[in-house]
Each structure stands twice: as structure tokens, then as C-alpha cells.
Enzyme design. Structure first.
Site, PDB file in Angstrom:
ATOM      1  N   ASP A 102      -2.315  -9.064  -6.776  1.00  0.00           N
ATOM      2  CA  ASP A 102      -2.199  -9.654  -5.315  1.00  0.00           C
ATOM      3  C   ASP A 102      -2.877 -10.780  -5.216  1.00  0.00           C
ATOM      4  O   ASP A 102      -3.869 -10.699  -4.521  1.00  0.00           O
ATOM      5  CB  ASP A 102      -2.598  -8.370  -4.550  1.00  0.00           C
ATOM      6  CG  ASP A 102      -2.423  -8.812  -3.180  1.00  0.00           C
ATOM      7  OD1 ASP A 102      -1.761  -9.789  -2.611  1.00  0.00           O
ATOM      8  OD2 ASP A 102      -3.063  -8.036  -2.289  1.00  0.00           O
ATOM      9  N   HIS A 139       0.946  -1.142  -0.004  1.00  0.00           N
ATOM     10  CA  HIS A 139      -0.184  -0.007  -0.131  1.00  0.00           C
ATOM     11  C   HIS A 139       0.733   1.354  -0.039  1.00  0.00           C
ATOM     12  O   HIS A 139       0.507   2.118  -0.488  1.00  0.00           O
ATOM     13  CB  HIS A 139      -1.088  -0.087   1.180  1.00  0.00           C
ATOM     14  CG  HIS A 139      -2.143  -1.083   0.919  1.00  0.00           C
ATOM     15  ND1 HIS A 139      -2.733  -1.629   2.118  1.00  0.00           N
ATOM     16  CD2 HIS A 139      -2.265  -1.786   0.061  1.00  0.00           C
ATOM     17  CE1 HIS A 139      -3.464  -2.679   1.695  1.00  0.00           C
ATOM     18  NE2 HIS A 139      -3.128  -2.640   0.500  1.00  0.00           N
ATOM     19  N   SER A 186      -6.544  -2.544  -0.815  1.00  0.00           N
ATOM     20  CA  SER A 186      -6.167  -1.709  -1.874  1.00  0.00           C
ATOM     21  C   SER A 186      -7.343  -0.976  -2.821  1.00  0.00           C
ATOM     22  O   SER A 186      -6.969   0.066  -3.242  1.00  0.00           O
ATOM     23  CB  SER A 186      -5.272  -2.629  -3.077  1.00  0.00           C
ATOM     24  OG  SER A 186      -4.183  -3.453  -2.332  1.00  0.00           O
TER      25      SER A 186
END
Length: 282
Positions: free
Chosen positions: A166, A18, A102
Site C-alpha cells: 500500500d 481493510h 492495516s
């Protein structure tokens, strides 16, 4: 490894991912022209740190919890501000109860002209995700295998933007899937920025992925690593890495300031380390 997002929100992996995502968005916003973010494995978007899943692991206490409790030196604080301001805004009463995944982080940082596409395969997670962004015209949620997204939604009509990858790492061939999907996406959109996150538990697969990228002709590939200790195939995750394709020219130097501080704050024993390496030149 089970890396379903809800169990690991705010951990050391999220700290790296992040912080980098926020820097990428900040860079894209230096131009007025719109851009799109494609998040291929979006999860539920935002996390309750008091939920049963999160309380089961408590990993956020060794990640974002330590970051917020630390004194951040001024040069690092400026670079982390976009990310940490979002975290603090979600917890206006102080403390830490809510953490942005995210999708939520990206949405909070976007301008009115920017767009976000989120894909998620897990049925329950997709339902939660789609509810979170219901009615938001800047966000599109799609119930789809993230690996298919790179073949389906690239290049974006904006012609600018980034792809965040991810995956859950719940299957043994996840690195192979990632490699193939990224090469497919890059062949369709070689100008895009790609940000790949992964746990530092399988060094051979990471090296193999990087070798495959070089063989496929990819250019401008940067590697980032952050380890709070030494982890391996039979240990819990103590570190993670990111590979970036076409990163902003500013990112490597920014991470050379941020990662040493992260390493100092988050270390949990022998093997704590950080690394910034240009794997393939432009």
C-alpha cells in the site's frame, strides 16, 4: 498524488483495503498452522481521527463513517464482521475517534502463533509505528524502504502468509516500482498471497502493471475495484483498486456480495461502480 496514510485514514480506499485484508486473515486462520503478514508500507499503524492531519481532509466521513452508520444486510454483515468488530472495539464509548490502519487491524485479528512484519521508511512515521508495537514479540518493525522488503524477507519461515502493499503514490513511477518489486517477490515466493492497493487515477498504469504480471508468468490474479464516483489524474481520489495474486478461492464470491453494497452506501455521484475480474487464471 500524496497518499500519506495520516491524511486519508478511514476513507473509501481503506474501506476496500481493510475489508479485503480481514477476509484474507480469516481465510488463513482456517488452518492451525502459523502464517506471517508482511506490510511493506505500514504508516503509523493506528490513527486518531481528531488529529490535525485527519481533520484537514475529513475523508473518513465518506468512508468508514458511512459504513458504520448504515444498516448492513445480514450476508454482508457476516463478511465484514472481523474488520468492523476491531473498529468498534477501538471506540468502546461509541462514535468514531480511533481507526486501525492495516498494522493495527492485522494485529488485532492475529492468533498467538501468527506473526507480523512491518516496514516503514518515513522517519517520524516509523518512530510512531515502532512505539505502538514496542515489546510485542509477534510484531517486528523495520525502518526500511518497503520495496526492498519483498527482496529481503521472502519467503517467510512460516511458508504461509500474505504480503500487503500500500505505497504512498507520492512519486510518478510508483506503479513501475510496485510491478518490479512484486515480480521479484513472486519469483522468490510464488506460493504467497499478494494484495496490492492503488488509487483509481491512472488507468493506463494499472493496465500496464497487469500486462507485465501476465508477461512475467504470474498466475491466479484477481482484480477488485470500488469507485464512489469517476476520478482521474486531475481529480480527487474517488475510488481504488486491489490486485491479488493467489487469493483465497472464496474471495471473489465474497467481494461480489460486499462491493455492490459498498457502492450503494459510498456513492458520491456519477461513475460509482464496482468490479470483480479474474485477470489471469490459475
Amino acid at each position: 498524488m500524496n497518499y500519506r496514510h495520516a491524511y486519508h485514514a478511514g476513507n473509501i480506499g481503506d474501506v476496500l483495503k481493510h475489508a479485503v485484508l480481514a477476509r484474507l486473515i480469516e481465510y488463513f486462520q482456517r488452518k492451525d498452522k502459523a502464517f506471517r503478514i508482511l506490510d511493506t508500507h505500514a504508516g503509523i499503524g493506528q490513527y486518531d481521527l481528531t488529529s490535525e492531519e485527519t481533520l484537514k481532509t475529513g475523508e473518513w466521513q465518506q468512508g468508514i463513517g458511512k459504513i458504520l452508520a448504515a444498516d448492513i444486510p445480514a450476508p454482508v454483515a457476516g463478511l465484514l464482521a472481523p474488520w468492523l468488530e476491531v473498529v468498534r472495539a477501538l471506540n468502546p464509548d461509541g462514535g468514531l475517534r480511533t481507526y486501525p490502519g492495516s498494522p493495527a487491524l492485522a494485529r488485532k485479528l492475529m492468533r498467538k502463533q501468527d506473526r507480523l512484519t512491518l516496514t516503514e521508511l518515513h522517519p517520524a512515521d516509523f518512530k510512531t509505528l515502532s512505539t505502538l508495537f514496542a515489546g510485542d514479540h509477534q510484531v517486528k518493525t523495520i525502518h526500511l524502504d518497503g520495496w526492498l522488503a519483498l527482496g529481503s524477507f521472502l519467503p517467510p519461515k512460516e511458508k504461509r502468509g500474505l504480503v500487503l502493499i500500500d505505497p504512498a503514490f507520492e512519486v510518478t513511477d510508483e506503479f513501475s516500482r510496485m510491478t518490479d518489486a512484486v515480480i521479484t517477490g513472486w519469483k522468490k515466493w510464488s506460493a504467497g498471497t499478494y494484495a496490492l492497493w492503488y488509487p483509481m487515477k491512472d488507468a493506463w498504469s494499472i493496465r500496464r502493471m497487469h500486462a507485465d504480471f501476465k508477461e512475467a508468468g504470474l498466475r491466479d490474479v484477481l482484480s477488485l475495484e470500488l469507485n464512489s464516483g469517476k476520478s482521474g489524474p486531475d481529480t480527487r481520489m474517488l475510488g481504488s483498486g486491489m490486485t491479488l495474486i493467489n487469493p483465497p478461492y472464496t474471495l471473489a464470491d465474497e467481494m461480489r456480495k460486499v462491493l455492490p453494497w459498498f457502492c450503494d452506501v459510498l456513492h458520491q455521484g456519477p461513475g460509482a461502480s464496482w468490479d470483480v475480474t479474474q485477470l489471469i487464471g490459475e
